[in-house]
Design an enzyme around this catalytic site. Structure first.
Site, PDB file in Angstrom:
ATOM      1  N   LYS A   1       6.765   8.091  -4.234  1.00  0.00           N
ATOM      2  CA  LYS A   1       5.678   7.131  -4.020  1.00  0.00           C
ATOM      3  C   LYS A   1       6.254   5.865  -3.406  1.00  0.00           C
ATOM      4  O   LYS A   1       7.437   5.538  -3.549  1.00  0.00           O
ATOM      5  CB  LYS A   1       4.959   6.799  -5.337  1.00  0.00           C
ATOM      6  CG  LYS A   1       5.792   6.069  -6.397  1.00  0.00           C
ATOM      7  CD  LYS A   1       5.890   4.565  -6.219  1.00  0.00           C
ATOM      8  CE  LYS A   1       6.831   3.932  -7.237  1.00  0.00           C
ATOM      9  NZ  LYS A   1       7.158   2.526  -6.929  1.00  0.00           N
TER      10      LYS A   1
ATOM     11  N   ASP B   1       5.317   5.049 -14.456  1.00  0.00           N
ATOM     12  CA  ASP B   1       4.878   5.633 -13.187  1.00  0.00           C
ATOM     13  C   ASP B   1       4.474   7.100 -13.304  1.00  0.00           C
ATOM     14  O   ASP B   1       3.956   7.678 -12.338  1.00  0.00           O
ATOM     15  CB  ASP B   1       5.989   5.523 -12.135  1.00  0.00           C
ATOM     16  CG  ASP B   1       6.168   4.108 -11.614  1.00  0.00           C
ATOM     17  OD1 ASP B   1       5.223   3.304 -11.724  1.00  0.00           O
ATOM     18  OD2 ASP B   1       7.259   3.802 -11.096  1.00  0.00           O
TER      19      ASP B   1
END
Length: 289
Positions: free
Chosen positions: A10, A136
């Site tokens: 990401k 995350d």
């Protein structure tokens, strides 16, 4: 039986820190999106009740410190699984790079084990379990593009960015996230405009996305690690349309709309940095398949 899972990296299009919470974490507001730089996991069921982690990367732990190991352990305990699993991790995402490599591996392990053991858990349930592993992991369970709030575990999926090229460069240093947060002075930061980024994504405006990239942690890392600042300047000089550091660093990424520019920027950066990647934006959670 074995299951294969992709674990995409990401990047942060916008990363804002609002305040420090009573529990010691920071309240954040982030927009994250996935890119086509990915680790790959192969999960194989074992009759023996144990968790094995295998990786050829010497920086990847093969014990309880590994987030994929923690994912398997939680699922085994939560669902009463008495069999074991072997998890082979083929690393492509640089370690300790601000790209959520370990978190994405954990998320891929959760998705893969859900299939391997026929647990029937929903994505929301897997994301809730992921929040226990790391901030995350919840986002990485879904992939795609999302606003993350709380300490990063509250996820709202939003419109993906338009497709473009993403060039990433990671210097040969590690950056401690805890250290960067320790040196963050919230009284003297420029907060990114998260709402403007959401609107830019809704409008599929590449120019507005480039204009509204922002990371409140960037100045802290740049001031402490000149290698990161140098890479950012070089990426701009070689012609990237917009450049930002991802997470707490040290990876810097740049957007390039036209393929004709990609080779020049990639080759230019290779003169300064060994770990350089040119990949496409994913952005849509269906691309996990």
């Amino acid at each position: 039986m074995r299951v294969l899972e992709k674990a995409p990296a990401k990047i942060n299009l916008s990363l804002d820190v609002l305040h420090k919470r009573p529990d010691g974490y920071h309240e954040v507001q982030m927009i994250m999106t996935t890119i086509d730089l990915a680790d790959h996991l192969e999960l194989t069921e074992l009759e023996k009740d144990e968790i094995r982690i295998m990786s050829h990367n010497r920086f990847v732990p093969d014990d309880h410190r590994n987030l994929a190991y923690q994912a398997a352990k939680i699922l085994k305990e939560r669902c009463g699984i008495k069999k074991g699993v072997s998890i082979s991790i083929t690393k492509t995402i640089p370690v300790a790079a601000g790209l959520a490599g370990g978190s994405s591996d954990a998320a891929a392990a959760l998705r893969g084990l859900n299939r391997l053991w026929n647990l029937g858990l929903s994505m929301n349930e897997l994301a809730e379990i992921g929040a226990e592993i790391g901030s995350d992991v919840s986002f990485c369970v879904y992939g795609g593009t999302a606003i993350a709030t709380g300490r990063g575990e509250k996820i709202q999926l939003i419109s993906p960015p338009p497709h473009c090229w993403v060039i990433l460069a990671k210097p040969t240093i590690g950056v401690s996230t805890a250290e960067i947060y320790r040196h963050l002075d919230l009284k003297n930061v420029k907060h990114p405009n998260v709402d403007a980024m959401v609107k830019a994504l809704e409008n599929k405006s590449y120019e507005d996305i480039c204009d509204n990239l922002g990371n409140v942690l960037e100045d802290v890392t740049l001031s402490r690690y000149p290698e990161v600042a140098m890479l950012k300047e070089q990426m701009k000089r070689f012609g990237a349309d917009a450049v930002l550091m991802s997470g707490s660093g040290p990876t810097v990424f740049g957007f390039v709309q036209y393929e004709s520019k990609v080779s020049r920027i990639y080759n230019g950066l290779r003169g300064f940095c060994d770990q350089v990647f040119a990949v496409r934006m994913l952005g849509d959670c269906q691309d996990l398949d």
